[in-house]
Design a protein around this motif. Structure first.
Motif, short mmCIF file in Angstrom:
data_model
loop_
_atom_site.label_atom_id
_atom_site.label_comp_id
_atom_site.label_asym_id
_atom_site.label_seq_id
_atom_site.Cartn_x
_atom_site.Cartn_y
_atom_site.Cartn_z
N ILE A 297 0.85 -1.20 0.00
CA ILE A 297 0.00 0.00 0.00
C ILE A 297 0.88 1.24 0.00
O ILE A 297 1.81 1.34 0.79
CB ILE A 297 -0.94 -0.02 1.23
N THR A 298 0.62 2.13 -0.91
CA THR A 298 1.41 3.37 -0.96
C THR A 298 0.57 4.49 -0.37
O THR A 298 -0.58 4.67 -0.74
CB THR A 298 1.76 3.73 -2.42
N LEU A 299 1.21 5.17 0.58
CA LEU A 299 0.49 6.28 1.21
C LEU A 299 0.62 7.54 0.36
O LEU A 299 1.64 7.76 -0.29
CB LEU A 299 1.08 6.55 2.59
N GLN A 300 -0.42 8.35 0.37
CA GLN A 300 -0.37 9.64 -0.33
C GLN A 300 -0.04 10.71 0.72
O GLN A 300 -0.91 11.49 1.10
CB GLN A 300 -1.73 9.95 -0.98
N CYS A 301 1.19 10.68 1.18
CA CYS A 301 1.54 11.59 2.28
C CYS A 301 1.84 12.98 1.76
O CYS A 301 2.52 13.14 0.75
CB CYS A 301 2.77 11.07 3.04
N LYS A 302 1.34 13.99 2.49
CA LYS A 302 1.75 15.36 2.19
C LYS A 302 1.72 16.15 3.50
O LYS A 302 1.09 15.70 4.48
CB LYS A 302 0.86 15.97 1.12
N SER A 339 3.62 15.33 8.06
CA SER A 339 3.40 14.64 6.79
C SER A 339 2.58 13.38 7.04
O SER A 339 3.02 12.49 7.78
CB SER A 339 4.77 14.30 6.20
N PHE A 340 1.35 13.32 6.50
CA PHE A 340 0.54 12.10 6.63
C PHE A 340 -0.47 12.03 5.49
O PHE A 340 -0.71 13.02 4.79
CB PHE A 340 -0.15 12.02 8.00
N ASP A 341 -1.02 10.84 5.31
CA ASP A 341 -2.04 10.61 4.29
C ASP A 341 -3.38 10.95 4.94
O ASP A 341 -3.90 10.20 5.76
CB ASP A 341 -1.98 9.14 3.85
N ASP A 342 -3.96 12.11 4.58
CA ASP A 342 -5.15 12.58 5.31
C ASP A 342 -6.34 11.63 5.19
O ASP A 342 -7.09 11.44 6.14
CB ASP A 342 -5.51 14.01 4.90
N LYS A 343 -6.47 10.95 4.03
CA LYS A 343 -7.63 10.04 3.87
C LYS A 343 -7.50 8.86 4.84
O LYS A 343 -8.47 8.46 5.48
CB LYS A 343 -7.67 9.52 2.44
N ARG A 344 -6.27 8.33 4.93
CA ARG A 344 -6.06 7.17 5.80
C ARG A 344 -6.22 7.55 7.27
O ARG A 344 -6.79 6.79 8.05
CB ARG A 344 -4.65 6.58 5.57
N ALA A 454 8.53 18.28 7.27
CA ALA A 454 7.26 18.89 7.63
C ALA A 454 7.31 19.64 8.96
O ALA A 454 6.35 20.27 9.37
CB ALA A 454 6.19 17.81 7.71
N ALA A 455 8.47 19.54 9.59
CA ALA A 455 8.55 20.07 10.96
C ALA A 455 8.74 21.57 10.99
O ALA A 455 9.82 22.07 10.75
CB ALA A 455 9.67 19.39 11.72
N THR A 456 7.68 22.25 11.30
CA THR A 456 7.81 23.69 11.58
C THR A 456 7.06 23.93 12.86
O THR A 456 6.55 25.00 13.11
CB THR A 456 7.18 24.50 10.44
#
Ligand SMILES: Nc1ncnc2c1ncn2[C@@H]1O[C@H](COP(=O)(O)OP(=O)(O)OP(=O)(O)O)[C@@H](O)[C@H]1O
Ligand SMILES: [Mg+2]
Length: 467
Positions: A297-302, A339-344, A454-456
């Motif tokens: 499974i490939t995550l759509q991370c953003k 950074s995470f796949d919001d749908k998942r 993603a770390a701010t």
């Protein structure tokens, strides 16, 4: 002592120190004997000197002459020797001044012995026999005793140093010897169902440890192939079931659309369709789990702002909660992106929410707490339900586990939390359950690491999201 290296170090130190202590005891005896033999030699030398000064005619001389002759030769060595001459006929014919009129004790049948004299101390005594004259010569034993005391002191220090050094050396050696075992333990610990391809590094040398590593690797090979077979079977079976199920569903829908059914038959077909939808969902979930375990499974991370993400989730969550007469509250702390796949992650939150709402009493509150730190994003969903015993906290993440099906609506399949765990693990995070903050209810927590890109994040105050 639970660690083998500590045990080995202690055994090594004890063995080394004990061996040294035994050697010191033997050395003590040898040195003491050697020093006392030296005193006996001194006494013998003094006797030879006295004998030479007495001359061959001493038997015919008066006591005074004998006294003069002996005193001549012994006076200068009066610190070293205590001398007494006894004649069976005339009694004591000479006694050195340092004896202070005391008699050197006699031990019948012995010619070399230790004796103690008041005011003078311990003496090494030697008895020599001449015709008509017994000569007793004694030397102080105190120098020997002093040397032996010094020896004991030095040995004690050496033993203490040996104990310290051997503990350190033992620790070093045992750590070195057990290094391959530690490597094996660490690797074996990392090997799980989702990571079965890793193997224990095998040393080049052919020894017991490398044999063990090889055996374990062979066992992991067999485990991996068995796991693969099970996964393939689940995936293939789920896939194969989908087509006939779709056909059955189509047939049932056709029957409904035809409109030729009686009311009771129509209801029965409706129920069939509902059940079919449920079976379809279970098959989809099983497919998802086997693909997630196979890392397919490939995550759509953003990069997402958790606060905005939760605001949108809270809108739906509140509607779901109000539908059951319950309340939903979201609290968020921290500013930044993860950074995470919001749908998942939404899927995870919906399952946690569904579980929490299913056990919460009417009017109960489900609280979602979110905390964005420098290293991780931590989210917990807490309910006011009956909670779970601690021994179930780990178990509920396994497949098809349903602790109290009657507490929920009884229709769950027990796959929801297993899917949540797969999704969170795909995000390199952790998920676990703990008791609610006030001792009742259950809190399911997941954490997702904040990657550098993603770390701010910077911490802000706690605030309510939405509304
Ligand atoms: N908040 C909760 N409080 C008490 N028990 C819970 C809670 N969440 C989960 N459980 C227990 O864990 C079990 C597994 O949950 P999981 O979400 O995996 O399955 P489910 O909700 O029964 O079915 P579904 O696959 O539809 O989600 C539940 O059946 C329930 O017994
Ligand atoms: Mg569930």
């Amino acid at each position: 002592m639970r660690s083998i290296s500590t045990r080995l170090a202690v055994w090594y130190a004890a063995a080394a120190t004990l061996t040294l202590a035994c050697l010191f005891v033997v050395g003590y005896q040898l040195l003491q004997t050697y020093l006392i033999d030296g005193l006996d030699l001194l006494n013998s030398a003094e006797f030879e000197q006295i004998k030479a000064h007495l001359g061959n005619d001493y038997m015919t001389q008066s006591t005074r002459i004998i006294d003069e002759r002996v005193r001549e030769t012994t006076e200068f060595s009066s610190v070293l020797f205590y001398i007494e001459l006894d004649s069976p006929q005339r009694g004591t014919v000479f006694s050195s001044r340092n004896l202070q009129a005391l008699a050197i004790p006699d031990i019948p049948g012995q010619h070399r012995y230790n004796a103690e004299l008041p005011r003078i101390g311990e003496l090494r005594v030697a008895e020599f026999v001449l015709p008509f004259l017994d000569i007793t010569i004694a030397t102080p034993l105190s120098p020997v005793r002093k040397v032996m005391e010094g020896y004991v002191e030095v040995c004690a220090w050496l033993l203490a140093a040996m104990l310290g050094a051997s503990v350190l050396i033992g620790f070093g050696l045992s750590r070195l010897a057990l290094r391959p075992m530690r490597l094996m333990r660490e690797t074996a610990n990392r090997i799980r169902s989702d990571n079965l391809s890793e193997r224990i590094p095998v040393m080049q040398v052919q020894d017991e440890v490398s044999d063990l590593a090889r055996l374990l690797n062979q066992m992991f090979d067999r485990l991996e192939s068995a796991f693969k077979q099970v996964r393939n079977f689940t995936a293939e079976a789920s896939h194969e079931l989908k087509t006939p199920l779709s056909l059955v569903r189509l047939q049932a829908e056709k029957l409904l659309v035809g409109g030729n059914l009686s009311a009771s038959n129509e209801e029965a077909v409706q129920m069939q369709l509902e059940e079919l939808a449920r079976v379809n969902q279970i098959i989809d979930e099983m497919l998802f789990l086997s693909r997630a375990e196979a890392r397919a499974i490939t995550l759509q991370c953003k990069a997402n702002d958790p606060e905005r993400f939760l605001k949108s989730f809270a809108l739906d969550a509140r509607v779901l909660a109000e539908h059951g007469g319950q309340e939903f509250l979201t609290l968020h702390e921290g500013v930044g992106c993860v950074s995470f796949d919001d749908k998942r992650i939404r899927q995870v939150l919906l399952n946690l929410l569904a579980n929490a709402l299913a056990v919460s009493p009417p009017g109960g509150m489900v609280t979602l707490r979110s905390q964005l730190g420098a290293k991780e994003w931590r989210v917990s969903v807490e309910d006011q339900g009956p909670g779970l015993p601690c021994d179930q906290h780990e178990r509920i993440f396994d497949r098809f586990v349903r602790v109290n099906p009657r507490d929920t609506d009884g229709r769950g399949s027990g796959l929801g939390l297993a899917i949540c765990r797969s999704i969170i693990m795909l995000h390199q995070g952790h998920i676990f359950a703990e008791s609610g903050k006030e001792g009742h209810g259950l809190s399911v927590v997941f954490t997702i690491p904040v990657t550098l890109a993603a770390a701010t994040a910077e911490l802000g105050g706690l605030r309510q999201v939405g509304r």
